[in-house]
Scaffold this motif. Structure first.
Motif, short mmCIF file in Angstrom:
data_model
loop_
_atom_site.label_atom_id
_atom_site.label_comp_id
_atom_site.label_asym_id
_atom_site.label_seq_id
_atom_site.Cartn_x
_atom_site.Cartn_y
_atom_site.Cartn_z
N LEU A 293 -1.14 -16.68 27.81
CA LEU A 293 -1.44 -15.39 27.18
C LEU A 293 -0.17 -14.70 26.69
O LEU A 293 -0.16 -14.08 25.62
N ALA A 294 0.92 -14.82 27.45
CA ALA A 294 2.20 -14.24 27.02
C ALA A 294 2.69 -14.91 25.74
O ALA A 294 3.20 -14.24 24.82
N SER A 295 2.52 -16.21 25.66
CA SER A 295 2.92 -16.94 24.46
C SER A 295 2.11 -16.49 23.24
O SER A 295 2.67 -16.28 22.15
N ILE A 296 0.81 -16.32 23.43
CA ILE A 296 -0.04 -15.88 22.32
C ILE A 296 0.31 -14.46 21.91
O ILE A 296 0.38 -14.14 20.71
N LYS A 297 0.59 -13.58 22.90
CA LYS A 297 0.99 -12.20 22.58
C LYS A 297 2.28 -12.19 21.76
O LYS A 297 2.42 -11.40 20.83
N LYS A 298 3.19 -13.05 22.12
CA LYS A 298 4.46 -13.13 21.39
C LYS A 298 4.22 -13.56 19.94
O LYS A 298 4.79 -12.99 19.02
N GLN A 299 3.33 -14.53 19.75
CA GLN A 299 3.00 -14.98 18.40
C GLN A 299 2.34 -13.86 17.60
O GLN A 299 2.63 -13.67 16.42
N ILE A 300 1.46 -13.10 18.26
CA ILE A 300 0.78 -11.99 17.58
C ILE A 300 1.81 -10.94 17.15
O ILE A 300 1.77 -10.45 16.01
N SER A 301 2.73 -10.60 18.04
CA SER A 301 3.73 -9.59 17.69
C SER A 301 4.64 -10.07 16.55
O SER A 301 5.01 -9.28 15.68
N LEU A 302 4.98 -11.36 16.54
CA LEU A 302 5.78 -11.90 15.43
C LEU A 302 5.01 -11.82 14.11
O LEU A 302 5.58 -11.45 13.07
N GLN A 303 3.73 -12.15 14.16
CA GLN A 303 2.90 -12.08 12.95
C GLN A 303 2.76 -10.62 12.48
O GLN A 303 2.77 -10.35 11.27
N GLN A 304 2.62 -9.69 13.42
CA GLN A 304 2.52 -8.28 13.04
C GLN A 304 3.81 -7.79 12.41
O GLN A 304 3.78 -7.01 11.44
N ALA A 305 4.94 -8.23 12.94
CA ALA A 305 6.23 -7.86 12.35
C ALA A 305 6.34 -8.44 10.94
O ALA A 305 6.86 -7.78 10.02
N LEU B 245 6.22 -7.84 5.02
CA LEU B 245 5.56 -8.15 3.75
C LEU B 245 5.03 -6.88 3.07
O LEU B 245 5.10 -6.76 1.83
N GLN B 246 4.54 -5.93 3.86
CA GLN B 246 4.03 -4.69 3.27
C GLN B 246 5.17 -3.84 2.70
O GLN B 246 5.02 -3.22 1.65
N SER B 247 6.30 -3.84 3.39
CA SER B 247 7.44 -3.08 2.84
C SER B 247 7.98 -3.78 1.58
O SER B 247 8.37 -3.11 0.61
N ASP B 248 7.97 -5.11 1.57
CA ASP B 248 8.36 -5.84 0.36
C ASP B 248 7.40 -5.53 -0.78
O ASP B 248 7.80 -5.38 -1.93
N ARG B 249 6.12 -5.43 -0.44
CA ARG B 249 5.11 -5.12 -1.46
C ARG B 249 5.37 -3.74 -2.08
O ARG B 249 5.24 -3.56 -3.28
N LEU B 250 5.77 -2.76 -1.25
CA LEU B 250 6.09 -1.44 -1.77
C LEU B 250 7.23 -1.51 -2.77
O LEU B 250 7.19 -0.87 -3.84
N LEU B 251 8.26 -2.27 -2.44
CA LEU B 251 9.39 -2.42 -3.36
C LEU B 251 8.96 -3.09 -4.67
O LEU B 251 9.36 -2.65 -5.76
#
Length: 184
Positions: free
Chosen positions: A99-111, A116-122
């Motif tokens: 579960l810790a490994s999956i949480k880490k992957q989720i947080s990396l994907q969220q980052a 990507l959203q900030s790049d989209r704004l630019l």
């Protein structure tokens, strides 16, 4: 040792076997198929009943065969779990690691989505600048916007899949932990 051998000596041995067929008693020194079919009594040397065995019912046995097969399969799976994990605390640690490994992957994907959203704004600001000037938007910028949009969608889908995986992993290990605790 002595108490178990004395208990075995205290239990009288069956000498005769009796079954009833249409009210007629049939006695023999061995158990025959007729005994099994009708149900029989084990008798000692004094013709006293030691135990009673119920008649064999083929239909009932056939109905219970699926239950017995399921129980055997469950027992085999439980034995496999016991060999794989040993006890529930090992399974709990394994679950927590997963579960810790999956949480880490989720947080990396969220980052990654945030980036990507900030790049989209630019990219959108650049596109708006071209619109404001009244010039055509370069093909490369349009491609970058499309690629960025596709990556955002893909990353959000990855997050959803990871969240589902998290829930499935949690359910899977909780089931294993419960089964192991029941065996302990």
């Amino acid at each position: 040792m002595l108490s178990s051998s004395m208990a075995a000596d205290a239990q009288p041995k069956a000498v005769w076997y009796r079954y009833y067929d249409k009210g007629v008693a049939n006695i023999s020194s061995t158990v025959t198929p007729a005994h099994i079919r009708h149900g029989y009594e084990a008798l000692d040397a004094n013709m006293q009943v030691i135990r009673r065995n119920k008649p064999y019912n083929a239909e009932k046995d056939a109905q219970q065969s699926t239950v017995r097969a399921a129980q055997a399969k469950q027992y085999e799976q439980d034995a496999r779990l016991k060999r794989a994990y040993g006890n529930s605390s090992v399974a709990i640690n394994k679950r927590n690691e997963q579960l810790a490994s999956i949480k880490k992957q989720i947080s990396l994907q969220q980052a990654q989505v945030k980036q990507l959203q900030s790049d989209r704004l630019l990219l959108k600001r650049q596109e708006m600048e071209y619109f404001r000037k009244g010039t055509t938007v370069p093909f490369e910028l349009k491609q970058s916007l499309k690629y960025n949009s596709d990556r955002i969608i893909q990353t959000k889908n990855n997050i959803e899949n990871l969240q589902k995986n998290y829930q499935n992993t949690q359910t899977y290990y909780n089931n294993i932990i419960q089964r192991l605790q029941a065996m302990e």
